[in-house]
Write an enzyme that holds these catalytic residues in place. Sequence first.
Site, mmCIF file in Angstrom:
data_model
loop_
_atom_site.group_PDB
_atom_site.id
_atom_site.type_symbol
_atom_site.label_atom_id
_atom_site.label_comp_id
_atom_site.label_asym_id
_atom_site.label_seq_id
_atom_site.Cartn_x
_atom_site.Cartn_y
_atom_site.Cartn_z
ATOM 1 N N SER A 145 -56.312 -19.131 65.285
ATOM 2 C CA SER A 145 -56.015 -18.178 66.358
ATOM 3 C C SER A 145 -55.072 -17.116 65.876
ATOM 4 O O SER A 145 -54.801 -16.978 64.542
ATOM 5 C CB SER A 145 -54.924 -18.990 67.255
ATOM 6 O OG SER A 145 -54.163 -18.168 67.952
ATOM 7 N N TYR A 158 -47.579 -24.871 66.830
ATOM 8 C CA TYR A 158 -49.071 -24.359 67.038
ATOM 9 C C TYR A 158 -49.185 -23.266 66.185
ATOM 10 O O TYR A 158 -50.368 -23.102 65.711
ATOM 11 C CB TYR A 158 -48.891 -23.716 68.836
ATOM 12 C CG TYR A 158 -50.353 -22.954 68.947
ATOM 13 C CD1 TYR A 158 -51.287 -23.755 69.494
ATOM 14 C CD2 TYR A 158 -50.499 -21.923 69.062
ATOM 15 C CE1 TYR A 158 -52.717 -23.295 69.813
ATOM 16 C CE2 TYR A 158 -51.814 -21.090 69.369
ATOM 17 C CZ TYR A 158 -52.922 -21.713 69.771
ATOM 18 O OH TYR A 158 -53.909 -21.201 70.061
#
Length: 265
Positions: A145, A158
């Site tokens: 990401s 995350y």
Amino acid sequence: MESSYPWRSVLITGASSGIGRALAEAVAAPGVALHLSGRDAARLGEVEASCAARGADVRPRVLDVRDQEAMRGWIASAGPLDLVIANAGVSAGTGGRTEAPAQARAVFDTNLGGVLNTVLPALEAMAAQPPGPDGLRGRVAVIASVAAFIGVGGAPSYCASKAAVQSWAEALDMSERRRGIRLHAVCPGYVRTAMTLGNRFPMPMVIGAEDAARRTLTGISRGKTRIAYPFLVYAAARAVGALPPGLRAAIFNRLPAKGAAPDLR
């Protein structure tokens, strides 16, 4: 209809929804063997039907990427693989509060442990394969990401888990090239999926899952080690990530709590 991609045997984790489903449908075509995994049998069945309608030979498996032995057995039984995509992942924000220990462990177990459980046996299997027409024994893509480049308090586990797999894949690519295997770190920005439906804050330059799949597969086919998109979101993440940590903390702590968790993908 023939596939516009060269791979004839593809394995994708987290294929029952979102980017994983879009990737599976994008490569599905006559002559393509698709090994797909997911935790939801009903949704995985829908993806199986969709890909089979496109002419692919679909071989679904309901399993959890956190199960190391199950993953090893599944990948070992798949036969020769041209492309493996470690896509399964979870997103969790804190809303500006301290992250609960159970949440942090759950995110790392899937986003990092699940990637290891996919990539390591895939590399082992590919290393034993003969080179294909392109001179490679196989390709492995890891879905990270743009959050890998900017650690924020709203989603610490995350961001950290995505940073770990992004850096690991890129570093591993350097050595695995010698064995005829390529690795790709895929770093999407905001993608419109079930994972991001609950976001209560603006998602700049959000794109659809089909667009994300197309950009991902195009980048892999072009041999790019890092595939980051959209460019402006990537550039912004790099710029903010380069700020001194103290300054980033000051900015973060001035944000409304409800908008502090960048649940990407």
